[in-house]
Design a protein around this motif. Sequence first.
Motif, PDB file in Angstrom:
ATOM      1  N   GLU A 170       0.848  -1.189   0.000  1.00  0.00           N
ATOM      2  CA  GLU A 170       0.000   0.000   0.000  1.00  0.00           C
ATOM      3  C   GLU A 170       0.882   1.237   0.000  1.00  0.00           C
ATOM      4  O   GLU A 170       1.790   1.377   0.820  1.00  0.00           O
ATOM      5  N   SER A 193       0.358   4.491   3.187  1.00  0.00           N
ATOM      6  CA  SER A 193      -0.345   3.533   4.046  1.00  0.00           C
ATOM      7  C   SER A 193      -0.744   4.099   5.396  1.00  0.00           C
ATOM      8  O   SER A 193      -1.367   3.401   6.196  1.00  0.00           O
ATOM      9  N   GLY A 224       3.787  -1.437   3.845  1.00  0.00           N
ATOM     10  CA  GLY A 224       3.299  -0.084   3.673  1.00  0.00           C
ATOM     11  C   GLY A 224       4.438   0.842   3.282  1.00  0.00           C
ATOM     12  O   GLY A 224       5.564   0.696   3.767  1.00  0.00           O
ATOM     13  N   GLU A 227       5.025   4.767   3.493  1.00  0.00           N
ATOM     14  CA  GLU A 227       4.429   5.947   4.109  1.00  0.00           C
ATOM     15  C   GLU A 227       5.494   7.012   4.332  1.00  0.00           C
ATOM     16  O   GLU A 227       6.484   6.774   5.015  1.00  0.00           O
ATOM     17  N   THR A 232       6.290  -1.281   7.584  1.00  0.00           N
ATOM     18  CA  THR A 232       6.141   0.011   6.918  1.00  0.00           C
ATOM     19  C   THR A 232       7.504   0.616   6.658  1.00  0.00           C
ATOM     20  O   THR A 232       8.360   0.649   7.545  1.00  0.00           O
TER      21      THR A 232
END
Length: 430
Positions: free
Chosen positions: A102, A105, A123, A125, A141
């Motif tokens: 993603e 995220s 993720g 981010e 992440t």
Amino acid sequence: MRCRLCGCDRLVSVLDLGATPPCEKFLGPDELDSPEPTYPLHLRLCEECLLLQIPALITPEETFTEYAYFSSYSDSWVRHAKTFVAQAIERLSLDSDSFVVEVASNDGYLLRHAVAAGIPCLGIEPSVNVGAAARAAGVPTETAFLTEESARRIRAEHGPANLVVANNVYAHVPDLLDFTAGLRALLAEDGWVSIEVHHALNLLRLGQFDTIYHEHFQYYTLASAEQALATADLRVVDVESLTTHGGSIRLWARPSAVAEPGERVDRLREIEDEAGLHSASGYLDLRPRAEQVRRELLRFLLDCRDAGRRVVGYGAPGKGNTLLNYCGIRPDLLEYTVDRNPYKHGKFTPGTRIAIHPVERIDEDRPDVVLVLPWNLEAEITAQLGHIREWGGELVYPLPTLHHAEWADLDRAESVARASIDITTGRRTR
């Protein structure tokens, strides 16, 4: 200014909202006597490719390195993400051998459901603070902005993704071509990209001008999104209508070699054409709609003040700051606002400098009127604040037109939240 998609220099003015501060630059008490930088907020349309856009006057690094928005504070948004993950697992047959990435995220609001299902995920981010929250919640992440270069590095480290999710981020990227190339670089040759983005059809036909702010560099129809994705050899094969953010679309795209558009894609193209969005003239009604909302809201707040009624706000979203600044609403008309996000407590809204308190302040003060700024969450917020009617409080929503919550029938809130354009019929859903 040149179009960031096709490079054309013929851009038509659609709506000039003046100069405002960045919508997420909340002020601390020690900053109230300091000046704030403001930037023009002027929506234009490219006459060549019909991409709606504003000038890229602030960089993503200025906005997203330290970010005030945490997705998990919206219960309805978390439910939406959980439903999406379950549907994606079924649709794409995702399992423990799959890989889901993603982009943007946030705090892991979506990927936590992939983790719970045992699906490997990552993720990406850019915001250090919210990325840390995601890792603390057990969601892998990486802190990074997506570019073609960073995507190739991540793919080399983790392998190609079967699904790349990009929810409410495709509007946030000033270098649209590089970001789109990054999506493609992450993706397996037979993979899928899922993009959720506010639909410009709703922005224009329902007058949702407060969705325009400096973080949103462009605003998509299906047609303009298809052109943007095609620059990285991605083709839209399916599209879904969503009620989120006042009416969004979910685009399913794949590498062009394995992609053929379905019936819903063809139907939405027709609806956009029928709405006049395949020519510049179809975009010019937004300005009078915005001016009408401003007049109605200011008239209501001035009447409340003249009658000695106490008015406070609910929420401190980015869209709310566009509304407050465009309408010139300050603490004389809106005493304060509240928010569920503790990151914003004790701070002040950019430009209008309205104090932000915890939600509990409403119960302590029992105001006469609560003006809800995140109007797109009407179903959720009406349910949360239904108790204010015990002291005769009124719950007011400024868009799509100024209206009160009807306590006699709370189910109405759900119908209001679904006030968007149905992409199968082209008609408003309420």
